[in-house]
Each structure stands twice: as structure tokens, then as C-alpha cells.
Scaffold this motif. Structure first.
Motif, mmCIF file in Angstrom:
data_model
loop_
_atom_site.group_PDB
_atom_site.id
_atom_site.type_symbol
_atom_site.label_atom_id
_atom_site.label_comp_id
_atom_site.label_asym_id
_atom_site.label_seq_id
_atom_site.Cartn_x
_atom_site.Cartn_y
_atom_site.Cartn_z
ATOM 1 N N ARG A 70 -9.667 -13.476 5.457
ATOM 2 C CA ARG A 70 -9.626 -12.176 6.301
ATOM 3 C C ARG A 70 -9.119 -12.090 7.538
ATOM 4 O O ARG A 70 -9.253 -13.484 8.284
ATOM 5 C CB ARG A 70 -11.336 -11.859 6.673
ATOM 6 N N SER B 76 -9.094 -9.459 10.246
ATOM 7 C CA SER B 76 -9.558 -8.488 11.195
ATOM 8 C C SER B 76 -10.221 -9.164 12.409
ATOM 9 O O SER B 76 -10.049 -8.540 13.286
ATOM 10 C CB SER B 76 -10.662 -7.535 10.519
ATOM 11 N N ASP C 264 -10.972 -2.349 11.636
ATOM 12 C CA ASP C 264 -10.503 -1.835 10.253
ATOM 13 C C ASP C 264 -10.244 -3.322 9.135
ATOM 14 O O ASP C 264 -10.337 -4.384 9.814
ATOM 15 C CB ASP C 264 -9.342 -0.930 9.926
ATOM 16 N N GLU C 265 -10.285 -3.126 7.840
ATOM 17 C CA GLU C 265 -9.957 -4.130 7.218
ATOM 18 C C GLU C 265 -8.370 -4.875 7.205
ATOM 19 O O GLU C 265 -7.453 -4.028 6.805
ATOM 20 C CB GLU C 265 -10.170 -3.688 5.638
ATOM 21 N N ARG C 266 -8.327 -5.910 7.529
ATOM 22 C CA ARG C 266 -6.877 -6.532 7.455
ATOM 23 C C ARG C 266 -7.268 -7.931 6.935
ATOM 24 O O ARG C 266 -8.128 -8.675 7.258
ATOM 25 C CB ARG C 266 -6.437 -6.708 8.765
ATOM 26 N N TYR C 267 -6.294 -8.290 5.939
ATOM 27 C CA TYR C 267 -6.711 -9.541 5.298
ATOM 28 C C TYR C 267 -5.308 -10.091 4.797
ATOM 29 O O TYR C 267 -4.130 -9.375 4.685
ATOM 30 C CB TYR C 267 -7.289 -9.291 4.142
ATOM 31 N N SER D 260 -7.328 -2.094 -0.505
ATOM 32 C CA SER D 260 -8.367 -2.798 -0.071
ATOM 33 C C SER D 260 -8.146 -4.282 -0.700
ATOM 34 O O SER D 260 -7.262 -4.218 -1.766
ATOM 35 C CB SER D 260 -9.770 -2.439 -0.779
ATOM 36 N N GLY E 256 -4.182 -4.272 4.220
ATOM 37 C CA GLY E 256 -5.354 -3.535 4.823
ATOM 38 C C GLY E 256 -5.551 -2.400 4.538
ATOM 39 O O GLY E 256 -4.807 -1.786 3.696
ATOM 40 N N VAL E 257 -6.759 -1.677 5.131
ATOM 41 C CA VAL E 257 -6.883 -0.592 4.892
ATOM 42 C C VAL E 257 -7.260 0.023 6.345
ATOM 43 O O VAL E 257 -8.253 -0.728 7.319
ATOM 44 C CB VAL E 257 -8.371 -0.210 4.118
ATOM 45 N N GLU F 153 -10.524 -5.907 -2.440
ATOM 46 C CA GLU F 153 -10.784 -5.808 -3.706
ATOM 47 C C GLU F 153 -9.908 -5.537 -4.823
ATOM 48 O O GLU F 153 -9.694 -5.879 -6.121
ATOM 49 C CB GLU F 153 -11.966 -4.947 -3.684
ATOM 50 N N ARG F 154 -9.263 -4.231 -4.548
ATOM 51 C CA ARG F 154 -8.203 -3.679 -5.512
ATOM 52 C C ARG F 154 -7.333 -4.724 -5.527
ATOM 53 O O ARG F 154 -6.592 -4.798 -6.672
ATOM 54 C CB ARG F 154 -7.811 -2.383 -4.781
ATOM 55 N N TRP G 173 0.821 -1.170 0.073
ATOM 56 C CA TRP G 173 0.038 0.141 -0.077
ATOM 57 C C TRP G 173 0.954 1.082 0.120
ATOM 58 O O TRP G 173 0.333 2.174 -0.284
ATOM 59 C CB TRP G 173 -0.878 -0.006 1.165
#
Length: 198
Positions: free
Chosen positions: A175, A177, A189-192, A156, A145-146, A158-159, A118
Motif C-alpha cells: 500500500r 496511499s 485514494d487507493e494507491r499501491y 484496484s 491505483g484508483v 484486488e482486480r 488502468w
């Protein structure tokens, strides 16, 4: 840990391991990451390239499972700490940019990257380069993550899966999170993780 941010990672190296998911000092956090890596990395001994390796915490977990590790980080102070942490193990650490790691013609079974993509100015180019570093049958293990709600930063799932679509036939998102053990606390938040095989 990468070139495209304003953080002085040499200064941050002093306290970097104080974060539960960085230093993995808490036995429960350490075990949670060890369990995930056991699932993501090959069962047999493999060559793992840990890009943006920081102080080498994930490198150490991989080495403890019998893998040979090459770690790369832009920060000399981070690399020094990683070398100390893995002294006596099958591990080599290099100062260099994760986007274009200084590994020459060497190829790997796994390219492992946590919280780096990122920050890069051209993540698509980095992914192409990392894929080219894999041996036949190899895999990318990308932990991203975001973070934040007011001014979120990150990439993300998805991206990231969209960027990987032309590069990998098998892309799986896991996933992270909802597993507080990984972070030493509950997170919203989004963590993956993405495991991708070209």
C-alpha cells in the motif's frame, strides 16, 4: 502515455514534471521513490524495462542504482525529455505503445510500469505480454491505483492481483496511499504497488 485515453501527452510533457510524484524535484519526494525502488528492484545491476516511462523520472532513479534501463512511451515529447534527463547513462528510450513495447526478442530482469495498466483496453493481455518479456527469475513492478471519489478511475489492487493469479506464483501488494512523501501531499485514494514473480 498510452493509447487508450484522450490526453495529448506531447502537450502534457511540457508541464508533466511539475507534479511532485512525476518530476521528483522535491528532495523528500525523490528520496521516498528512490527508497521504494531500492526495495523493489534487484540489488545487483539488472536490465529494467520502464513502460509508459513518461519523462524518465523512475528510469533515472533506477539508472542511479546501476541498472540498465530501456524506457518506452507513446509520446515522442516524453521520450525526448527522458533522453535528456538520462543523457550519459546506461539508458535507451523508444517511442512505442506500452501494451506492446517495441523491444523485439530482448528480455529483462524487471518490467516496471507506473500508472499505465488502468488505461489499457485489455490489461490481462498486456500483463501476459509483459510477463513474457521477463527473464527467468524476473519480476513485474506495477504501481497503480484508483483515483477520485465521484467518478473513480483506475484499477484496484484486488482486480490486479486477480489478473496476475494465473501468471505469477508470488504476488505481493504494498500500500502506498499512507506515505504522503511519495505524492508530495496527503492522499485519500487507493494507491499501491504490486511486485509479482512468475
Amino acid at each position: 502515455m498510452t493509447a487508450n485515453n484522450d490526453v495529448d501527452w506531447d502537450t502534457e510533457a511540457v508541464t508533466f514534471d511539475d507534479e511532485p510524484d512525476h518530476g521528483l524535484r522535491d528532495p523528500e519526494v525523490r528520496q521516498a521513490w528512490a527508497d521504494r525502488l531500492a526495495a523493489w528492484l534487484p540489488a545487483r545491476s539488472a536490465d529494467v524495462l520502464d513502460l509508459g516511462c513518461g519523462t524518465g523520472s523512475l528510469s533515472l532513479l533506477a539508472a542511479e542504482r546501476g541498472h540498465r534501463v530501456t524506457g518506452v512511451d507513446l509520446s515522442p515529447a516524453m521520450v525526448d525529455r527522458a533522453r535528456t534527463k538520462l543523457a550519459g547513462r546506461a539508458a535507451v528510450f523508444l517511442v512505442g505503445d506500452a501494451a506492446t513495447p517495441p523491444v523485439g526478442e530482448e528480455r529483462f530482469d524487471v518490467v516496471l510500469v507506473r500508472h499505465v495498466l488502468w488505461t489499457l483496453p485489455d490489461p490481462e493481455r498486456a500483463l501476459r505480454g509483459w510477463t513474457a518479456l521477463l527473464r527467468s527469475g524476473g519480476r513485474l513492478v506495477l504501481i497503480e491505483g484508483v483515483w477520485g471519489t465521484v467518478s473513480p478511475v483506475g484499477i484496484s489492487a484486488e482486480r490486479l492481483t486477480g489478473l496476475l493469479a494465473p501468471l505469477a506464483e508470488d504476488v505481493r501488494v504494498e500500500r502506498l496511499s499512507d506515505d504522503a512523501r511519495l505524492w508530495g501531499r496527503e492522499v485519500a485514494d487507493e494507491r499501491y504497488a504490486v511486485i509479482a514473480r512468475p
